[in-house]
Write a protein that holds these residues in place. Sequence first.
Motif, mmCIF file in Angstrom:
data_model
loop_
_atom_site.group_PDB
_atom_site.id
_atom_site.type_symbol
_atom_site.label_atom_id
_atom_site.label_comp_id
_atom_site.label_asym_id
_atom_site.label_seq_id
_atom_site.Cartn_x
_atom_site.Cartn_y
_atom_site.Cartn_z
ATOM 1 N N GLN A 1 40.961 115.105 96.578
ATOM 2 C CA GLN A 1 39.837 114.185 96.490
ATOM 3 C C GLN A 1 38.790 114.667 95.496
ATOM 4 O OE1 GLN A 1 38.629 113.671 100.588
ATOM 5 N NE2 GLN A 1 40.711 113.076 101.168
ATOM 6 N N VAL A 2 38.567 115.979 95.432
ATOM 7 C CA VAL A 2 37.636 116.536 94.449
ATOM 8 C C VAL A 2 38.148 116.272 93.036
ATOM 9 C CG1 VAL A 2 36.682 118.678 93.519
ATOM 10 C CG2 VAL A 2 36.679 118.287 95.987
ATOM 11 N N ALA B 1 45.840 118.085 94.208
ATOM 12 C CA ALA B 1 44.991 118.019 93.019
ATOM 13 C C ALA B 1 45.798 118.144 91.732
ATOM 14 C CB ALA B 1 43.933 119.117 93.093
ATOM 15 N N ARG C 1 37.612 112.590 92.180
ATOM 16 C CA ARG C 1 36.208 112.283 91.870
ATOM 17 C C ARG C 1 35.838 112.761 90.467
ATOM 18 N NH1 ARG C 1 35.307 113.546 97.450
ATOM 19 N NH2 ARG C 1 34.756 115.701 96.936
ATOM 20 N N GLY C 2 36.360 113.906 90.057
ATOM 21 C CA GLY C 2 36.088 114.399 88.710
ATOM 22 C C GLY C 2 36.660 113.479 87.646
ATOM 23 N N LEU D 1 41.460 117.744 100.584
ATOM 24 C CA LEU D 1 40.106 117.904 100.043
ATOM 25 C C LEU D 1 40.132 118.215 98.554
ATOM 26 C CD1 LEU D 1 38.443 119.927 102.951
ATOM 27 C CD2 LEU D 1 37.942 117.570 102.283
ATOM 28 N N ALA D 2 41.041 119.110 98.155
ATOM 29 C CA ALA D 2 41.144 119.467 96.743
ATOM 30 C C ALA D 2 41.567 118.262 95.910
ATOM 31 C CB ALA D 2 42.140 120.615 96.563
#
Length: 221
Positions: free
Chosen positions: A170-171, A122, A174-175, A167-168
């Motif tokens: 991808q979050v 991220a 998306r933001g 996962l982090a």
Amino acid sequence: MAEVALFLREYARTRQDVGAIAPSSAWLCRALTRYMVPSPGRPRAVLEVGPGTGAVTRHITGSLGKLDTLDLIEANPRFSALLRETYGGDKRLRFRTGLVQEQELGVYDTIVCGLPFANFEARTTAEIFDRLLGSLRPGGTLSFFGYVGGATLRRTLTAGPEREHALAGQVALRGILRRHAFRSELVLGNLPPARVHHLAPAGAPRHAERGDSCACREESS
């Protein structure tokens, strides 16, 4: 064929950094450069990040005017050497080898990015997008792509801390899309199919859609 062989060798050797499994198709190249439009009266400045073996680069150079410039930033030294060998005689192009985070960027009308964000943490994703979006002129655009189903596949094939990092990342991505994407399109004519996202700095006016026909279909992110 030499380019394809090099691409496959580098994918097998450093797939975390290469990300793609095949050079971009003509349809994907067209989608990525959809907003690289002429600017009458002044030269355009274009940046391509992660050009690989130059599939998109060929498409960009074919659209450059005599006074336009194209900066290429490639982290893989073997890809970078191939690009210099292929385009070294074109004075409109400038070559840099290394991570985009470590480069001094200019100001650009169009940025095309081929980095494998599905593989990044991220923090890295946020840092790269902050730098790229901050390097756009008013009205400029940033276009990048990801493979359809790539994020789901990465979640499925990883576990433990690696899965948490995925996962982090991808979050975070998306933001960024929620804040900056003004159009997304699905390109079916690529191996594998890809989704191209077009971004602009927050608060920038929406761009008019272009009527170019292509083997792609709109799909919101």
